[in-house]
Design a protein around this motif. Structure first.
Motif, short mmCIF file in Angstrom:
data_model
loop_
_atom_site.label_atom_id
_atom_site.label_comp_id
_atom_site.label_asym_id
_atom_site.label_seq_id
_atom_site.Cartn_x
_atom_site.Cartn_y
_atom_site.Cartn_z
N VAL A 194 39.92 71.27 56.43
CA VAL A 194 40.72 71.26 57.65
C VAL A 194 42.00 70.45 57.45
O VAL A 194 41.95 69.23 57.21
CB VAL A 194 39.93 70.67 58.84
CG1 VAL A 194 40.76 70.78 60.12
CG2 VAL A 194 38.59 71.40 59.00
N VAL A 195 43.13 71.11 57.52
CA VAL A 195 44.43 70.44 57.51
C VAL A 195 44.67 69.88 58.90
O VAL A 195 44.41 70.56 59.91
CB VAL A 195 45.55 71.43 57.12
CG1 VAL A 195 46.93 70.78 57.26
CG2 VAL A 195 45.33 71.95 55.70
N VAL A 196 45.17 68.64 58.98
CA VAL A 196 45.39 67.99 60.27
C VAL A 196 46.86 67.58 60.37
O VAL A 196 47.37 66.87 59.50
CB VAL A 196 44.48 66.77 60.46
CG1 VAL A 196 44.67 66.17 61.85
CG2 VAL A 196 43.01 67.15 60.25
N ASP A 197 47.51 68.02 61.43
CA ASP A 197 48.91 67.66 61.67
C ASP A 197 49.07 66.18 62.00
O ASP A 197 48.18 65.57 62.62
CB ASP A 197 49.47 68.46 62.85
CG ASP A 197 49.87 69.88 62.49
OD1 ASP A 197 49.78 70.25 61.31
OD2 ASP A 197 50.28 70.62 63.41
N ALA A 198 50.20 65.62 61.61
CA ALA A 198 50.57 64.25 62.01
C ALA A 198 52.06 64.08 61.82
O ALA A 198 52.59 64.36 60.74
CB ALA A 198 49.81 63.22 61.18
N VAL A 199 52.74 63.64 62.86
CA VAL A 199 54.18 63.44 62.78
C VAL A 199 54.59 62.00 63.07
O VAL A 199 55.76 61.64 62.92
CB VAL A 199 54.93 64.39 63.74
CG1 VAL A 199 54.63 65.85 63.40
CG2 VAL A 199 54.59 64.10 65.20
N ALA A 200 53.63 61.16 63.49
CA ALA A 200 53.94 59.77 63.83
C ALA A 200 52.72 58.91 63.53
O ALA A 200 51.59 59.41 63.41
CB ALA A 200 54.33 59.64 65.30
N ASP A 201 52.94 57.60 63.43
CA ASP A 201 51.83 56.69 63.15
C ASP A 201 50.74 56.79 64.21
O ASP A 201 49.55 56.65 63.90
CB ASP A 201 52.34 55.25 63.05
CG ASP A 201 53.04 54.96 61.74
OD1 ASP A 201 52.93 55.78 60.80
OD2 ASP A 201 53.72 53.91 61.64
N ALA A 202 51.13 57.01 65.47
CA ALA A 202 50.13 57.13 66.52
C ALA A 202 49.16 58.28 66.24
O ALA A 202 47.97 58.19 66.54
CB ALA A 202 50.82 57.34 67.88
N ASP A 203 49.66 59.35 65.63
CA ASP A 203 48.78 60.47 65.26
C ASP A 203 47.77 60.02 64.22
O ASP A 203 46.59 60.39 64.28
CB ASP A 203 49.61 61.62 64.69
CG ASP A 203 50.54 62.24 65.71
OD1 ASP A 203 50.26 62.13 66.92
OD2 ASP A 203 51.55 62.83 65.30
N LEU A 204 48.22 59.23 63.24
CA LEU A 204 47.31 58.76 62.19
C LEU A 204 46.18 57.93 62.77
O LEU A 204 45.02 58.05 62.35
CB LEU A 204 48.08 57.94 61.15
CG LEU A 204 49.19 58.66 60.39
CD1 LEU A 204 49.87 57.69 59.43
CD2 LEU A 204 48.66 59.87 59.65
N PHE A 205 46.48 57.09 63.76
CA PHE A 205 45.46 56.26 64.37
C PHE A 205 44.46 57.11 65.14
O PHE A 205 43.25 56.86 65.11
CB PHE A 205 46.09 55.19 65.25
CG PHE A 205 46.67 54.04 64.48
CD1 PHE A 205 45.91 52.91 64.22
CD2 PHE A 205 47.96 54.11 63.97
CE1 PHE A 205 46.44 51.85 63.49
CE2 PHE A 205 48.49 53.06 63.23
CZ PHE A 205 47.72 51.93 62.98
N SER A 206 44.93 58.13 65.82
CA SER A 206 44.02 59.03 66.54
C SER A 206 43.13 59.79 65.57
O SER A 206 41.92 59.94 65.79
CB SER A 206 44.82 60.03 67.40
OG SER A 206 45.52 59.37 68.42
N ILE A 207 43.71 60.26 64.47
CA ILE A 207 42.93 61.02 63.47
C ILE A 207 41.90 60.11 62.81
O ILE A 207 40.73 60.49 62.65
CB ILE A 207 43.88 61.61 62.42
CG1 ILE A 207 44.82 62.64 63.06
CG2 ILE A 207 43.08 62.27 61.28
CD1 ILE A 207 46.02 62.99 62.19
N ALA A 208 42.31 58.90 62.44
CA ALA A 208 41.38 57.96 61.81
C ALA A 208 40.22 57.62 62.73
O ALA A 208 39.06 57.56 62.32
CB ALA A 208 42.12 56.70 61.38
N GLU A 209 40.54 57.41 64.02
CA GLU A 209 39.48 57.11 64.98
C GLU A 209 38.51 58.28 65.10
O GLU A 209 37.28 58.09 65.14
CB GLU A 209 40.08 56.78 66.34
CG GLU A 209 39.04 56.40 67.39
CD GLU A 209 39.66 56.10 68.74
OE1 GLU A 209 38.87 55.90 69.70
OE2 GLU A 209 40.90 56.07 68.86
N ALA A 210 39.04 59.48 65.13
CA ALA A 210 38.20 60.66 65.28
C ALA A 210 37.34 60.92 64.06
O ALA A 210 36.22 61.43 64.18
CB ALA A 210 39.07 61.88 65.58
#
Length: 421
Positions: free
Chosen positions: A197-213
């Protein structure tokens, strides 16, 4: 402290990039150069193993990463991270996908994510497409990379030929809804049999959401930035010892800069530094014909307090010309061996600081110096820390820089950040 995560990186600068970002959290981070021969003792909370398999034959890369995984398992790791370049450097055959599938099989997991985004360094993913700054990957300088030219920006298309399982996407619209939405989408994809699964991220906030998930997934893959939130998430679950960042200072002001990378940013860095400091440009064809004795003699005559630069950095057209004459693999090998020899010579001449540009070059240099473990110190630039080790009984500081990392003044910034005692 028990080990929280075992990390495997496909080259040396990628490993230092990852270790530096993890160390921002204050948890203990240990960086191993190659798979340790000895059994684990007193592992750090995050163990990072640096390999040199980004461009090695696929079977070799898979075997080496599986060996690293086995060592990390024996150290007590139950969660793992496979780190590759934020520009997804690979060929249609691999090595990113085949290694991920082999690790998944050995771990016993049926799904993982791919997120090479590093917004702080201008790498973002939108609707499955990787951008370098505002340029799609295939329009960026990476299209002319001498070993892994990237001619497609779509990560799903790049990944699909490398893996046997299905490839899917968690797009930016879902990521923007937060961790619960990401988890739900991953569960839906897994129910549909999607393993990669490729996961989009354009900002640091996205990385934190992805890491939490994704923090409970046995295996995560991506660039170093997606791992940056993990220490804080993991240590919430258990008490942790604080760690003092490595603060070793070299006893001498002697230094050397070695550059084997020909990335766009490294070309700027070399041009800027060479304009005011002693420098020597290597000709790979001359090295192939005559060896490196002349360059070693030049180095012996230099005042290392001036931190001279030795480089093979060149424009893409010049690199292509050399590769046409020597062959791609041979051209790289000649340069790496020469720069590694200069690192050893500089150490023996008293250099306490060595700055290296280029992942393949960094691997060759650390191997020649006999370095097997590094203490991770403070960052010079995002993803590039000073690290400290022993080489032939001498304390040495190493800055191992991925080609496109750092700003135009990086070499001066690195030296100024680590003054001698």
């Amino acid at each position: 402290m028990s080990i929280l995560m075992g990390c495997i990186a496909d080259d040396f600068t990628g490993a230092t990039d990852l270790a530096g970002l993890l160390a921002r959290s204050g948890v203990p981070v240990s960086l191993r150069i190659g798979v340790p021969e000895e059994a684990p003792t007193n592992p750090a909370a995050f163990e990072v193993i640096a390999l040199k398999c980004r461009t090695s034959p696929m079977d070799e890369a898979v075997a080496e990463t599986r060996k690293a995984l086995a060592w990390l398992k024996s150290a007590g790791a139950t969660r793992f991270f496979w780190k590759y370049c934020s520009t997804f450097d690979s060929t249609p055959e691999g090595n990113i996908g085949p290694v991920a599938e082999a690790l998944m099989a050995d771990i016993g997991t049926h799904q993982t994510i791919y997120c090479p985004a590093f917004p702080e360094n201008g790498r973002s993913i939108f609707m499955g497409n990787l951008f370098v700054g505002e340029q799609p990957l295939a329009e960026s300088p990476m299209k002319d990379h001498p070993l892994t030219p990237m001619r497609d920006s779509n990560l799903m298309r790049l990944l699909a030929p490398q893996v046997k399982g299905s490839v899917g996407l968690v797009n930016r619209l879902i990521v923007a809804q937060g961790a619960d939405a990401i988890r739900a989408r991953l569960a839906q994809l897994q129910a549909d049999g999607v393993a990669h699964v490729v996961v989009d991220a354009v900002a640091d906030a996205d990385l934190f959401s992805i890491a939490e998930a994704c923090q409970d997934m046995p295996l995560l893959t991506g660039g170093s930035a997606i791992a940056m939130p993990l220490p804080a998430l993991f240590t919430k679950r258990q008490s942790s010892e604080s760690v003092k960042q490595a603060q070793m200072r070299p006893a001498t002001d002697k230094a050397i800069i070695l550059s084997g990378s020909s990335s766009a940013m490294t070309r700027q860095q070399v041009a800027r530094y060479a304009a005011t400091r002693p420098s020597l440009r290597l000709d790979p064809i001359d090295l192939a014909l005559n060896g490196s004795n002349a360059a070693l003699a030049w180095l012996a005559e230099q005042d290392l307090t001036q931190a001279p630069l030795i480089y093979a950095t060149a424009e893409p057209s010049q690199v292509a010309e050399v590769q046409n004459k020597l062959g791609r693999a041979k051209a790289g090998e000649i340069v790496e061996q020469a720069l590694a020899a200069f690192a050893v010579a500089a150490r023996d001449l008293g250099a306490g600081r060595i700055v290296v540009a280029g992942g393949e070059t960094s691997g060759a240099v650390t191997q020649a110096l006999g370095v097997t473990r590094l203490d991770v110190g403070f960052e010079i630039a995002p993803g590039v820390p000073w690290t400290f080790a022993q080489s032939d009984g001498k304390p040495i500081a190493l800055a191992l820089k991925s080609g496109n990392f750092g700003g135009p003044a990086f070499f001066d910034d690195a030296l100024n950040a680590l003054e001698p005692e």
